[in-house]
Each structure stands twice: as C-alpha cells, then as structure tokens.
Design an enzyme around this catalytic site. Structure first.
Site, PDB file in Angstrom:
ATOM      1  N   ASP A  85       0.859  -1.169   0.000  1.00 13.91           N
ATOM      2  CA  ASP A  85       0.000   0.000   0.000  1.00 13.91           C
ATOM      3  C   ASP A  85       0.899   1.223   0.000  1.00 13.91           C
ATOM      4  O   ASP A  85       2.110   1.108  -0.056  1.00 13.91           O
ATOM      5  CB  ASP A  85      -0.981   0.000   1.183  1.00 13.91           C
ATOM      6  N   TYR A 139      11.240  -9.016   5.768  1.00 22.47           N
ATOM      7  CA  TYR A 139      10.842  -7.622   5.892  1.00 22.47           C
ATOM      8  C   TYR A 139      11.637  -6.953   7.001  1.00 22.47           C
ATOM      9  O   TYR A 139      11.958  -7.573   8.013  1.00 22.47           O
ATOM     10  CB  TYR A 139       9.341  -7.511   6.212  1.00 22.47           C
TER      11      TYR A 139
END
Length: 306
Positions: A85, A139
C-alpha cells in the site's frame, strides 16, 4: 534458448500484482502478461509458446512514498501489486513478465526512474510463478525514537515514535510471537490467504547505529546548549520479520504491537492474550507503511528445477 530456474514473488502480506509502468525502454517490448503473484493460472498457453513468448523474472528496488498504491489508477502513479500500500518500500522485490520479443538489452541499459530501479533480469520457465515459487520473504521495519522532529532525510523512511522504547520488553514479546500460530489477530480485512495459520520463522528487534554519509551534525553536549543549527539524534530500532509468506498487513500489525509493548502501553502478558484472542479487534493500531521495507524474496532454484 534454454530456460534457467526462475522466481518472482509478490511483496508482503497480500497477494500482489505486477509493476505498472516504472521501467521505460527506448523501444517498448510487447508484453503479454505481468504478474507478481496474485493469479494462479500462470502457465503460458500452448498457442502463446508458439508465438515465441519468454517469461522473465525481474528484481526491482523502490521508494514507495510517491506511489498511489497497488491498483491501477487513471490519475495516480502506481506499482501495481508490488507495493502493498502507499508508502511501503522495497530493497529487492520481484515479479515475472511474459515478453513476446526478446530484447538484447542488459538490465543496466534499461532506463530507470528516480524512485524505482531495475536490479536484475533472468529468463525463467513458463510455469514459474513469482509468488507461489517463493521460499522465504524478509521484511525490515525502521523505528526512530526521540522527541525532536525527524530530519527531512528520514521523513517517509521510518516511523517516528517520540516515546522511549523498552528494548528488552520488545524482545520478550518477539519470542512469544515467533513460531507456528493462528495469526488472526494480525490479519486485516480483505486478506486473501486461505488460512490465518502461519509459521513466523524470525521476529527480532535490535537497536542499531544510524548510518549516514555525512559528518555528524547532532548535539555534542556543548555547554552553550549544543551545536547551533544541529539537531538531537534519534535512537534507531530495526525489526526483522522472516517467513515463507505473510497475511495481509501482518508485519505492520506485529510492529504496532511491539511498539505498544516498548512504550509500556501493553505488558508482556497482553501479547499472548492478543495472539490467543484471534481477532484483530484486540490488536493495537498497525504501524504506518513508511517504515516498512521488503528486504528480499528468496527461491530454491535447484529444488524448483527437479
């Protein structure tokens, strides 16, 4: 042309799609399909093979701040399916693309835009899937702790938390969350995963020394109140999350919980309670996208070739 092993996964928590228009070739290629992993019907049709299509795996890095998200938009610049996003970055993300005419250009000869860069390209088998062939994803999340405002060079690159953080408490919380669990409490609405059960292979937080290419311009404790025109430094905390796959927004929700533990808003006992509740209504607000970086997507090419 022999086909080498290939892979290209989608970024993080939700199935991602391809890159929208970041790569600009002086002579555009005829692209049949671009995919970073949310479609399962990925093998080229027989007629496509006859037409000379070749599948490629592409690796890119980008700063996600200026992208409008992961869906195609008429009035917004996007990285379709590669950016989870708005604001999420990538040190190395991959997608696959089917090209009708094979270009002789090398990756370094492709024009890159300012906030997205092509890292590598390789040919892959026609049935190779960027998302489903991925073996592991890593991540990183950056938190800068300190009361002063962030430098403009750090804005949109990290989560600014004014409060002091209890590193030991955050590390204890990580030890509870690592492993094979039902992560329903860390799954946003719209998640397309069939099951909330995931194995989190690694979740750790550590304090690191902020690195800079410039000489220090921070307060050095001068008696007159500090360096004129300087600024106070922040403490940098790096959170690492590693797993084969993640739920939608799982990493950011985990970071939000760790931050709440670090500030004292939540206790260690609350971590297990929230995990076992199996509902996102018990979970603190997720961390903002600006501090999240997809570090790498890994494949086992030898195994996949069998």
């Amino acid at each position: 042309m022999p086909q080498s092993r290939a892979d290209s996964p989608s970024p993080e928590e939700q199935p991602k799609r391809p890159i929208d228009s970041p790569v600009d070739l002086s002579k555009p290629q005829k692209i049949a399909r671009v995919d970073s992993g949310d479609q399962q019907s990925e093998s080229l049709k027989p007629e496509a093979r006859k037409m000379g299509f070749q599948r490629y795996l592409v690796a890119v890095e980008y700063i996600g701040t200026k992208f409008s998200g992961s869906q195609k938009q008429l009035n917004g610049r996007t990285v379709e399916g590669v950016v989870e996003d708005v604001g999420v970055h990538a040190l190395s993300n991959t997608f696959h693309v089917d090209v009708e005419r094979i270009s002789k250009r090398k990756p370094g000869e492709v024009k890159n835009e300012g906030d997205i860069m092509l890292l590598d390209v390789r040919t892959i088998p026609a049935n190779f899937h960027a998302r489903f062939n991925a073996k592991e994803r890593i991540y990183y999340y950056r938190i800068l702790s300190g009361q002063d405002a962030l430098s403009i060079f750090e804005k949109e690159r990290a989560w600014h938390v004014p409060e002091k953080l209890d590193l030991l408490a955050m590390q204890k919380a990580c030890s509870i969350l690592v492993g094979h669990h039902d992560f329903s409490s860390f799954r946003s609405a719209g998640c397309q995963a069939k099951s909330p059960v995931k194995t989190l292979d690694e979740l750790r937080v550590c304090e690191v020394i902020p690195s800079s290419s410039f000489p220090s311009n921070t307060d050095n404790g001068q008696k007159d109140g500090g360096l004129f025109g300087g600024r106070k430094s922040h403490r940098l905390y790096m959170i690492t999350a590693r797993a084969r796959s993640f739920l939608y927004h799982q990493v950011r929700l985990l970071v939000g919980l760790l931050k709440s533990v670090g500030t004292g808003e939540l206790k260690i006992d609350d971590v297990e309670r929230i995990l076992n509740a199996r509902t996102i209504t018990e979970t603190p607000p997720m961390a903002p996208a600006c501090g999240l970086y997809l570090g790498n997507v890994m494949y086992d090419f030898l195994s996949d070739d069998d």
